[in-house]
Design a protein around this motif. Structure first.
Motif, PDB file in Angstrom:
ATOM      1  N   ALA A  41       0.644  -0.721   0.034  1.00 11.23           N
ATOM      2  CA  ALA A  41      -0.018   0.194   0.141  1.00 11.23           C
ATOM      3  C   ALA A  41       0.860   1.081  -0.208  1.00 11.23           C
ATOM      4  CB  ALA A  41      -0.764  -0.002   1.506  1.00 11.23           C
ATOM      5  N   VAL A  42       1.659   1.527   1.072  1.00  8.27           N
ATOM      6  CA  VAL A  42       2.772   1.954   0.789  1.00  8.27           C
ATOM      7  C   VAL A  42       3.285   2.833  -0.626  1.00  8.27           C
ATOM      8  CG1 VAL A  42       4.758   3.571   2.075  1.00  8.27           C
ATOM      9  CG2 VAL A  42       3.029   2.348   3.167  1.00  8.27           C
ATOM     10  N   MET A  49       0.281   3.419  -2.721  1.00  8.00           N
ATOM     11  CA  MET A  49       0.504   5.230  -2.930  1.00  8.00           C
ATOM     12  C   MET A  49       1.740   6.464  -3.193  1.00  8.00           C
ATOM     13  SD  MET A  49      -2.135   4.782   1.018  1.00  8.00           S
ATOM     14  CE  MET A  49      -2.477   6.307   1.056  1.00  8.00           C
ATOM     15  N   LEU A  50       2.958   5.853  -2.946  1.00  8.95           N
ATOM     16  CA  LEU A  50       3.544   6.634  -2.687  1.00  8.95           C
ATOM     17  C   LEU A  50       3.772   6.921  -4.193  1.00  8.95           C
ATOM     18  CD1 LEU A  50       6.347   6.390  -0.133  1.00  8.95           C
ATOM     19  CD2 LEU A  50       5.511   9.319  -0.925  1.00  8.95           C
ATOM     20  N   GLY A  51       3.800   5.777  -4.937  1.00  8.48           N
ATOM     21  CA  GLY A  51       3.676   5.738  -6.833  1.00  8.48           C
ATOM     22  C   GLY A  51       2.949   6.780  -7.297  1.00  8.48           C
ATOM     23  N   ARG A  52       1.867   7.053  -6.939  1.00  6.47           N
ATOM     24  CA  ARG A  52       1.038   7.570  -7.164  1.00  6.47           C
ATOM     25  C   ARG A  52       0.687   8.862  -6.911  1.00  6.47           C
ATOM     26  NH1 ARG A  52      -0.954   5.086 -11.469  1.00  6.47           N
ATOM     27  NH2 ARG A  52      -2.961   6.928 -10.763  1.00  6.47           N
ATOM     28  N   THR A  53       1.804   9.663  -6.066  1.00  6.24           N
ATOM     29  CA  THR A  53       2.008  10.940  -6.016  1.00  6.24           C
ATOM     30  C   THR A  53       3.029  11.723  -6.763  1.00  6.24           C
ATOM     31  OG1 THR A  53       3.358  10.375  -4.193  1.00  6.24           O
ATOM     32  CG2 THR A  53       0.821  10.925  -3.718  1.00  6.24           C
ATOM     33  N   SER A  54       3.361  12.477  -6.712  1.00  2.50           N
ATOM     34  CA  SER A  54       4.249  13.465  -7.550  1.00  2.50           C
ATOM     35  C   SER A  54       5.692  13.308  -6.748  1.00  2.50           C
ATOM     36  CB  SER A  54       3.640  14.769  -7.882  1.00  2.50           C
ATOM     37  OG  SER A  54       2.558  15.444  -8.229  1.00  2.50           O
ATOM     38  N   PHE A  55       5.028  13.670  -5.661  1.00  2.00           N
ATOM     39  CA  PHE A  55       6.392  13.435  -4.237  1.00  2.00           C
ATOM     40  C   PHE A  55       7.083  11.894  -4.718  1.00  2.00           C
ATOM     41  CE2 PHE A  55       7.902  12.630  -0.518  1.00  2.00           C
ATOM     42  CZ  PHE A  55       9.008  14.056   0.106  1.00  2.00           C
ATOM     43  N   GLY A  57       7.535  10.182  -7.223  1.00  2.00           N
ATOM     44  CA  GLY A  57       8.186  10.299  -8.211  1.00  2.00           C
ATOM     45  C   GLY A  57       9.803  11.384  -8.024  1.00  2.00           C
ATOM     46  N   MET A  58       9.326  12.122  -7.534  1.00  2.00           N
ATOM     47  CA  MET A  58      10.822  13.088  -6.871  1.00  2.00           C
ATOM     48  C   MET A  58      11.783  12.771  -5.577  1.00  2.00           C
ATOM     49  SD  MET A  58       9.435  17.409  -6.410  1.00  2.00           S
ATOM     50  CE  MET A  58       7.745  17.273  -5.253  1.00  2.00           C
ATOM     51  N   HIS A  86      12.555   2.619  -8.682  1.00  2.00           N
ATOM     52  CA  HIS A  86      11.932   3.973  -9.108  1.00  2.00           C
ATOM     53  C   HIS A  86      10.530   3.992  -8.448  1.00  2.00           C
ATOM     54  CE1 HIS A  86      11.195   8.402  -9.981  1.00  2.00           C
ATOM     55  NE2 HIS A  86      10.679   7.865 -11.031  1.00  2.00           N
ATOM     56  N   PRO A 130       7.450   5.326  -8.795  1.00  2.25           N
ATOM     57  CA  PRO A 130       6.391   5.321  -9.983  1.00  2.25           C
ATOM     58  C   PRO A 130       6.375   4.001 -11.138  1.00  2.25           C
ATOM     59  CG  PRO A 130       7.162   7.269 -10.224  1.00  2.25           C
ATOM     60  CD  PRO A 130       8.225   6.270  -9.337  1.00  2.25           C
ATOM     61  N   ASP A 138       4.002   0.991 -10.982  1.00  3.47           N
ATOM     62  CA  ASP A 138       3.316   0.049 -11.819  1.00  3.47           C
ATOM     63  C   ASP A 138       3.916  -1.298 -12.168  1.00  3.47           C
ATOM     64  OD1 ASP A 138       2.466   2.854 -13.137  1.00  3.47           O
ATOM     65  OD2 ASP A 138       4.041   2.956 -14.190  1.00  3.47           O
TER      66      ASP A 138
END
Lengths: 276, 232
Positions: free
Chosen positions: B158-159, B162-168, B170-171, B184, B186, B190
């Motif tokens: 989940a973490v 959820m992180l992969g689905r945010t712009s943050f 990716g950064m 990476h 995202p 995926d």
């Protein structure tokens, strides 16, 4: 009783913090960039590779409850389609999809004021019966939609002269948040007729549709949620509502992760105490 | 007769539809076209029936003073107001009984039905869906607790997603060298969506399809009769 009160207080604090976290980026946009995923790129590719002047079909299969996620997708994809000079047929398998289509066109036409109703785009309105309506459209479009929204006969609409069945459209884009929606379009249009289908849905529904993005190309890409909408905006070089809202969603996700961490620390401490 | 006739109809229509999938030629394709037309007409009537049923159910609850009857009343009033406005002055494309209500349009900028749809129904519907975010946040705080290996796995997945689905997200991992791009966030997100998730979803889809085939056969053969109203 006191546990209940504690839990209620915790819940209220969570709601309040989340509200602030979501509201602030909407008021003061951060401008974080989003990586483009393969699924979004595939959908973009389909629109991009469809010949100019092709007639394409957009199905608005959602209602205002999922407007926040799906409307930006609709606007971005319509804009892309107009930029390729494609002619757009809008229909709705959900009753309120008609209004959603109208709103999306109103927004996109601000950038393309020269597009004419009946020549470049048309709204045929709502049709009941879901998958059966799609099957019937595979046999005859004029029979399912004898007139457009305003009562103009199908035969009298210039851009529809050569469109007799779903086989005559370049691609179908279903923007859906449930049933009938993308799945029905794949089952009744892509599989029996071979017409390419792409679409967008809410982030919650996207995992259930990913199996259709396969080597048989039952679905050409998929836009899932606000992130995909912002990715599509990136691809068409647009800073739209999805890009702005994505900041708020990113912050909300981060906050939820912080809540999960706090919840775990709290559970760990409680467990230790009870062991002692 | 009350039960036999619908059962015969269901059997004949069901068999015709099945046959037409295997033999898409005359006379079956023509019969199917007719059946499709019937279905669309019946579906239209089903909407009408649903609205009548909605009215009856709400009125009953209000009459009996059920708990929260005020909300049922509010729903009924909203429904009636939209219905009357739609009938009297129509919607954006359609004329109503009294025409287009030019005077009202001059005052509020659009037809009464469209005005209410855009300024009341749409914000309210969006708000209802948005409230989910608050419940999810609260539920995540309480539910994603590491208790066992499985719950740990669930939380880690989940973490990442959820992180992969945010712009943050990716950064956060954008500094990774080309050889480690699969880590990476995202990309990881995926991967989870594309393989483990799709595999599970496929299993669910296949099971659901088998279930649908089974229940459709039960209806066609008259074993399942609950759609006739209460009978098993």
């Amino acid at each position: 009783m006191s546990t209940n009160k504690n839990s209620q207080t915790e819940r209220r604090i969570i709601y309040l913090v989340l509200l602030i976290a979501v509201a602030l980026p909407l008021i003061f946009p951060i401008g974080w960039k989003t990586d483009v995923s393969n699924y979004t790129k595939m959908a973009w590719d389909l629109v991009q590779s469809t010949p100019d002047s092709a007639v394409v079909l957009f199905s608005f299969d959602y209602d205002p409850s999922t407007l926040t996620e799906i409307q930006p997708m609709a606007e971005a994809m319509l804009e892309h389609s107009f930029s390729r000079n494609q002619k757009i047929i809008a229909i709705a398998l959900w009753p309120q999809g008609v209004q959603m289509a109208d709103q999306a066109f109103t927004e996109v036409l601000k950038k393309y004021p020269n597009k004419k109703y009946g020549v470049d785009y048309v709204n045929l309105g709502y049709k009941v019966a879901g998958i059966v309506a799609i099957q019937a459209m595979g046999k005859s479009m004029p029979e399912v939609f004898p007139t457009d929204q305003s009562g103009t006969k199908y035969e009298d609409i210039p851009m529809l002269k050569k469109v007799k069945t779903l086989k005559d459209v370049g691609y179908i884009c279903s923007l859906s948040s449930g049933t009938p929606g993308i799945k029905e379009w794949v089952m009744a249009a892509r599989d029996p007729l071979g017409t390419p289908v792409t679409g967008g849905t809410t982030a919650v529904s996207a995992p259930g549709l990913l199996p259709y993005v396969n080597s048989q190309k039952q679905l050409y890409g998929l836009l899932g949620g606000l992130k995909a909408a912002s990715e599509y905006e990136t691809l068409i070089h647009k800073i739209g509502s999805a890009t702005i809202k994505m900041d708020a969603q990113s912050i909300a996700h981060l906050l939820i992760l912080v809540f999960i961490l706090i919840g775990n620390v709290k559970a760990f401490v409680t467990k230790k105490r009870s062991e002692q | 007769m009350k039960y036999k006739l619908p059962l015969i109809f269901a059997f004949v229509c069901g068999i015709l539809v099945v046959i037409s999938e295997f033999i898409p030629h005359r006379p079956f394709n023509m019969m199917i076209s007719t059946l499709q037309d019937w279905f669309m007409i019946i579906s239209g009537f089903a909407i009408l029936l649903g609205q009548i049923s909605l009215f009856q159910a709400n009125i009953k609850k209000i009459k009996e003073k059920n708990p929260d009857w005020v909300f049922y009343l509010a729903g009924l009033i909203s429904f009636t107001v939209m219905l009357i406005f739609g009938l009297l002055w129509g919607t954006q494309e359609y004329r109503g009984i009294l025409g287009n209500g030019e005077n009202i349009q001059a005052t509020v900028g659009m037809k009464p039905f469209d005005y209410l749809f855009e300024n009341a129904f749409m914000p309210l519907s969006s708000t209802m869906f948005s409230l989910l975010a608050f419940f999810i946040a609260s539920a995540a705080y309480r539910a994603f607790i590491i208790r066992s290996f499985e719950s740990n796995l669930l939380m880690i997945t989940a973490v990442i997603v959820m992180l992969g689905r945010t712009s943050f997200g990716g950064m956060l991992t954008s500094w990774l060298p080309e050889g480690l791009r699969f880590l990476h966030l995202p990309n990881l997100s995926d991967f989870i969506m594309e393989f483990p998730n799709s595999a599970a979803q496929r299993a669910i889809l296949i099971s659901a399809a088998l279930g649908i085939i089974g229940s459709s056969l039960r209806i066609i053969l008259g074993i399942e009769r609950s759609y006739l109203g209460g009978e098993k």
